[in-house]
Design an enzyme around this catalytic site. Structure first.
Site, PDB file in Angstrom:
ATOM      1  CB  SER A  62      -0.735  -0.038   1.118  1.00 24.65           C
ATOM      2  OG  SER A  62      -0.124   0.341   2.377  1.00 24.65           O
ATOM      3  CG  ASP A  63       1.546   5.976  -1.111  1.00 24.06           C
ATOM      4  OD1 ASP A  63       2.304   6.192  -0.489  1.00 24.06           O
ATOM      5  OD2 ASP A  63       1.296   6.759  -2.018  1.00 24.06           O
ATOM      6  CB  CYS A  64       3.162   5.449   3.590  1.00 26.19           C
ATOM      7  SG  CYS A  64       4.626   4.499   3.077  1.00 26.19           S
TER       8      CYS A  64
END
Ligand SMILES: *[C@@H]1O[C@H](CO)[C@@H](O)[C@H](O)[C@H]1NC(C)=O
Ligand SMILES: *[C@@H]1O[C@H](CO)[C@@H](O)[C@H](O)[C@H]1NC(C)=O
Ligand SMILES: *[C@@H]1O[C@H](CO)[C@@H](O)[C@H](O)[C@H]1NC(C)=O
Ligand SMILES: *[C@@H]1O[C@H](CO)[C@@H](O)[C@H](O)[C@H]1NC(C)=O
Ligand SMILES: *[C@@H]1O[C@H](CO)[C@@H](O)[C@H](O)[C@H]1NC(C)=O
Length: 761
Positions: free
Chosen positions: A284-286
Site C-alpha cells: 500500500s502507499d503509506c
C-alpha cells in the site's frame, strides 16, 4: 508521506533497520526447502511460510516486518527509496561522513524524461541499483526500492508531476521498460534480481490536495476507455513486459473502490490480465490501508479495512493497520489463514529472487562496496543526463554565448541553488554544483544577486539585482518553482511564474543587456510574455537537474554542449487552471474541459509537448517506400508470433536526419500519428515512436529507425478494448512537423487486446 515526516521516521528507525541475510548454512533454516536452490521461488517461500504461526504471519505484514527470530529470519524494512539515486527513506541510512555518506544524485525524472533517451535511462538505473546493492551490503539500505512513479503527469498543477517523465503514456511506457531493466538487472533476471523495483501509484493518482480534495480520500471517476488508453499503459508495460517485482496501490479510490481494496485493480487487472505472478507483491502507499477506513469511509472499522485490503491483494501495509488489526480480523473470520499465507509467500518468494537465502560468497552483488558508489563514471552520467534533459525553448542567437562575453550577472532563487537542484525524494549527494559555481568554473567574471524568492511579494532584492545586471555583458535569470508550492501534498493553484519573479524579470529586461531566462522546478510556468518579448533573448527549461545541474546548464549556455532535450509536458497558458478542475479525470474535450495533454487539448499551448530547439539546423527525409498499405488481417496474423498482439510490429520507419548547420548536436526524432479512425472525438495526434540520435556532426547524417507497434496505432473503445481501425493515418516527424507521410489500413476493424470488465463498481 511528506518528506519532513520521512526524515523524522528515518531518524527514528535507523537503529531498527537491519539487512543481515538469514543464514541457510546453520540451524534452524538449514535443511528447510527455502534453502534449496534447485526449487522455484514460490515453492521455497511456501516451505518457509508454512512454519509461521498466525501471530508470526501478522507480525510480518507491515513495512517494518518483524521477521521470525526462532526461524532465523531477521526483521526487514520493506521501504527504501531511489527515485533518482539512493534516497532518504526508512530503509536507507547515509553516514554523516566517510564511507556511505552519499549516493549519486541524478536529475529528477522530469529532466530524465525530457532527454527522450531510453539507453540513458537504463544506464542511470543500472548505476542506481549498483549503489543500492553497495548500501545494502553494509546494512544501510533494503533490497526493495519503491520507485518509479509512473502516473502520467496529466495536470500541470500536480505537485508530484516532477517525479514522472511527463504526460505521455507511450513515452512513460518506454521509460519504465528501460528503467526497470536497469534497476532489476534485466528482464526476469537469473539467478537474482539486482534490486526489486516498485511501480506506483496504481492507479489514476495525480492530485495531492486541490481545493480541499485530498488524495487520501479522493474518488477518481475514470472511464474504462481512459484507464486502458491513458492511465494504465505505463503500468501494463511495467508489470507485463518489464516484469517489475512489486506494485504500490494508491491513496485514491477509482470508481468508488479505494485502490488498495480493489479486487478489480489488484486481482483482475494486475494478476489475471497482466500476469503479475505470486513471487511479486503489492504494497500500500503509506497509511493507505488505514485510509480505506478513514477518510474513505469504505469500511466501518479499521479491522474491516485491513481485511478487505488483504483479500483484494494488498500484500504489505506501509503502515501499522495490518499489524494492529489483522488478529482481530482473523478472530472474527473476516480473513482466513490462507489469505495471510498467500501475502507472505509473495513477499518471501520475492526475497528468494533477490538471493536473500543463498550463499553470500556466490552472489555477484555481494562484492559491491563503497568504491562502487559515486564513481567517476556515475558522476559523468549524472552530468550527461542533465545536459540531455535541459530544453531550449527560445533563442535569438544569443546562445551559445559568444567569446566576447566576459561578465555575467546571475540572478534569481536558483542562481546559487544546491539542494534545490534535486527536487524531492533525494539522497545525500556527493556534491551539488550551483549555476553560480558553474559560471565561475567556466571562467566568467560573475556577479550574483538572489533578487527574489519563488513565493514572495518582497521586492527588496530587486534594486541589487538590477545593479549587478547593469555591469554585466549578459544577464542570466535562474528562477522557477520551488518546494513550498509544488511537492508531495501540495498542488499548484496557479501556473504563472510564482511570486514576483516576473516583475523582477521585467526590470531586468529594462536594463538593455542580453537576457537569458532559465526556469527550474517540476512543472512548466506560462512563458507567454517572455516568449513574445524581444528583450528576452533566450529561454531554457531546466527542471530539477540534479548534482551537476549548474555545470550542465553552463555547458549548454557556453556551447560546450548542444541542447537537444524536449518538453515532456505541455506548457499551457495560465488560464488553463480555471478551465478544468483537478478532480476531473476525463481527457477528452467537453463543455467543462478544454482537453488534457497534447493529445486532447483544444487550445493553443505556449510550448507544445515534444518542443525543443537546437544550436544547429537539420534536414529530414524519409527513406523507403513513400506510401504504404497494410491489411489489418495479415498484420494481426503476423503479430501472433509476438508475446502480445499489441507488441506486434506495423513497420519500422527510417528517417534520415542531416545536420545542415555548424554545430555537432544530438537530435530527438519524435514520430506522431493522427487519424479520424475509430471512436470520436479523435486525439490531435499521438506519439508512436521516438529515439535520440547522438553527436551528429555538421554535414553528417544519421538514421532514426522508428518502430511502430500495432498497440501504438490502436484505439480503445468505451470498454477499453483496443482495436485496429481501417482508414488513412498521417505520420508526422517532430513538433512542429518537419515531415509528413501517410499509410492506410485496409480490411475490417479487428480487436487486438481485450480489457477486463469491472464488475465490482
Ligand atoms: C514481532 O517482531 C518483533 C521484532 O522482531 C519481535 O520482537 C516480536 O516478538 C514479534 N512478535 C511475534 C508475535 O512474533
Ligand atoms: C513503516 O516502518 C516504520 C518503522 O520502520 C514505522 O515506524 C512506520 O509506522 C511504518 N509505516 C509508515 C506508514 O510509516
Ligand atoms: C484473538 O483470539 C485469541 C484466541 O482466542 C485471543 O487470545 C486474542 O486475544 C484475540 N485477539 C484479538 C485482537 O482479538
Ligand atoms: C552560495 O551557496 C553556498 C551554500 O550553498 C554558500 O556557501 C555561498 O556563500 C553562496 N554564495 C553566495 C555568493 O551567496
Ligand atoms: C526561499 O524560500 C524558501 C521557501 O519558503 C525558503 O526555504 C528559503 O530559505 C528562501 N530563501 C531565501 C534566501 O530567502
Amino acid at each position: 508521506m511528506a518528506l519532513k515526516q520521512l526524515a523524522v521516521l528515518a531518524a527514528l528507525i535507523a537503529s531498527v533497520a537491519s539487512y543481515g541475510f538469514p543464514d541457510c548454512s546453520v540451524a534452524p533454516l538449514k535443511g528447510n526447502a527455502v534453502c534449496d536452490t534447485s526449487k522455484d521461488p514460490i515453492t521455497r517461500a511456501t516451505a518457509l511460510i508454512n512454519l509461521f504461526t498466525i501471530p508470526e504471519l501478522i507480525n510480518n505484514t507491515d513495512n517494518a516486518s518483524g521477521g521470525v527470530a526462532r526461524l532465523g529470519l531477521p526483521a526487514y524494512q520493506w521501504w527504501s527509496e531511489a527515485l533518482h539515486g539512493v534516497a532518504h527513506s526508512p530503509g536507507v541510512t547515509f553516514n554523516p561522513s566517510g564511507a556511505f555518506n552519499a549516493a549519486t544524485s541524478f536529475p529528477q525524472p522530469n529532466v530524465l524524461g525530457a532527454a527522450f533517451d531510453d539507453e540513458l535511462i537504463k544506464q542511470v538505473a543500472d548505476v542506481i541499483s549498483t549503489e543500492a546493492r553497495a548500501f545494502n551490503n553494509v546494512g544501510q539500505a533494503g533490497l526493495d526500492f519503491w520507485t518509479p512513479n509512473i502516473n502520467p503527469y496529466k495536470d500541470p498543477r500536480w505537485g508530484r508531476g516532477q517525479e514522472t517523465p511527463g504526460e505521455d503514456p507511450f513515452h512513460l511506457s518506454h521509460y519504465v521498460y528501460n528503467l526497470i531493466q536497469g534497476l532489476q538487472g534485466g528482464l526476469d533476471p537469473k539467478p537474482y534480481f539486482k534490486v526489486a523495483a516498485d511501480c506506483k501509484h496504481f492507479a489514476a493518482y495525480d492530485m495531492e490536495n486541490w481545493e480541499g480534495n485530498v488524495r487520501y480520500g479522493f474518488n477518481a471517476i475514470v472511464s474504462q476507455q481512459d484507464l486502458s488508453e491513458y492511465y494504465l499503459p505505463p503500468f501494463q508495460t511495467c508489470v507485463r513486459d518489464a516484469k517489475v517485482a512489486s506494485v504500490m496501490c494508491s491513496y485514491n479510490a477509482v470508481n468508488g473502490l479505494p485502490s488498495c481494496a480493489s479486487p478489480f485493480l489488484l486481482q483482475t487487472v494486475l494478476r489475471d490480465h497482466w500476469g503479475f505472478t505470486d513471487d511479486r507483491w503489492v504494497t500500500s502507499d503509506c497509511d493507505a490501508v488505514g485510509n480505506v477506513f478513514s477518510p474513505h469511509d469504505f469500511t466501518a472499522t479499521p479491522a474491516e479495512a485491513a481485511a478487505v485490503s488483504l483479500k483484494a491483494g494488498t500484500d504489505i501495509d506501509c503502515g501499522t493497520t495490518y499489524g494492529d488489526n489483522l488478529m482481530e480480523a482473523f478472530n472474527k473470520s473476516m480473513i482466513t489463514e490462507a489469505h495471510l499465507r498467500k501475502a507472505l509467500t509473495r513477499q518471501y518468494a520475492s526475497l528468494v529472487r533477490l538471493g536473500y537465502f543463498d550463499d553470500a560468497s556466490k552472489q555477484p552483488f555481494r562484492q559491491l562496496g563503497w568504491s562502487d558508489v559515486n564513481t567517476k563514471a556515475a558522476q559523468d552520467l549524472a552530468h550527461k543526463a542533465a545536459v540531455e534533459g535541459i530544453v531550449l525553448l527560445k533563442n535569438d542567437g544569443t546562445l551559445p554565448l559568444k567569446r566576447n562575453v566576459k561578465k555575467i550577472a546571475i540572478v534569481g532563487a536558483y542562481a546559487n541553488a544546491t539542494n534545490d537542484l534535486q527536487g524531492n525524494y533525494f539522497g545525500a549527494a556527493p556534491f551539488l554544483i550551483s549555476p553560480l559555481q558553474a559560471a565561475q568554473s567556466a571562467g566568467f567574471e560573475v556577479s550574483y544577486a538572489f533578487g527574489t524568492n519563488y513565493s514572495t511579494t518582497d521586492t527588496s532584492g530587486f534594486a541589487g539585482a538590477v545593479d549587478v545586471a547593469k555591469s554585466a555583458d549578459v544577464i542570466i535569470f535562474a528562477g522557477g518553482i520551488g518546494e513550498t508550492i509544488e511537492r508531495e501534498e501540495i498542488d499548484r493553484t496557479s501556473i504563472t511564474w510564482p511570486g514576483n519573479q516576473l516583475d523582477l524579470i521585467s526590470e531586468l529586461q529594462q536594463v538593455g543587456k542580453p537576457l537569458v531566462v532559465v526556469q527550474f522546478g517540476g512543472g512548466q510556468v506560462d512563458q507567454t510574455s517572455l516568449k513574445a518579448s524581444k528583450s528576452v533573448n533566450a529561454i531554457l527549461w531546466a527542471g530539477y537537474p540534479g548534482q551537476s545541474g549548474g555545470a550542465a546548464l553552463f555547458d549548454l549556455l557556453t556551447g560546450k554542449a548542444a541542447p537537444a532535450g524536449r518538453l515532456g509536458t505541455t506548457q499551457y497558458p495560465a488560464d488553463y487552471v480555471n478551465q478544468v478542475p483537478m478532480t476531473d479525470m476525463t481527457l477528452r474535450p467537453s463543455a467543462t474541459n478544454p482537453g488534457r495533454t497534447y493529445k486532447w487539448y483544444t487550445g493553443t499551448p505556449v510550448f507544445d509537448f515534444g518542443f525543443g530547439l537546437h544550436y544547429t539546423t537539420f534536414s529530414h527525409s524519409l527513406s523507403g517506400r513513400p506510401s504504404r498499405i497494410f491489411s489489418i488481417q495479415s498484420l494481426v496474423t503476423k503479430a501472433r508470433s509476438a508475446a502480445h498482439a499489441d507488441l506486434g510490429t506495423l513497420d519500422t520507419f527510417s528517417v534520415n536526419v542531416r545536420n545542415t548547420g555548424k554545430v555537432t548536436s544530438d537530435y530527438v526524432a519524435l514520430l506522431f500519428v493522427s487519424s479520424k479512425n475509430g471512436p470520436a472525438p479523435h486525439p490531435n495526434k499521438e506519439l508512436v515512436s521516438y529515439t535520440r540520435l547522438h553527436d551528429i556532426a555538421p554535414g553528417r547524417s544519421a538514421t532514426a529507425s522508428l518502430e511502430v507497434t500495432l498497440g501504438a496505432i490502436s484505439r480503445a473503445d468505451e470498454n477499453g478494448d483496443k482495436w485496429l481501425f481501417p482508414g488513412t493515418y498521417t505520420l508526422t516527424v517532430d513538433t512542429p512537423a518537419v515531415l509528413k507521410t501517410t499509410f492506410t489500413l485496409i480490411g475490417s476493424a479487428v480487436k487486438i487486446a481485450d480489457w477486463p470488465r469491472d464488475t465490482s463498481a
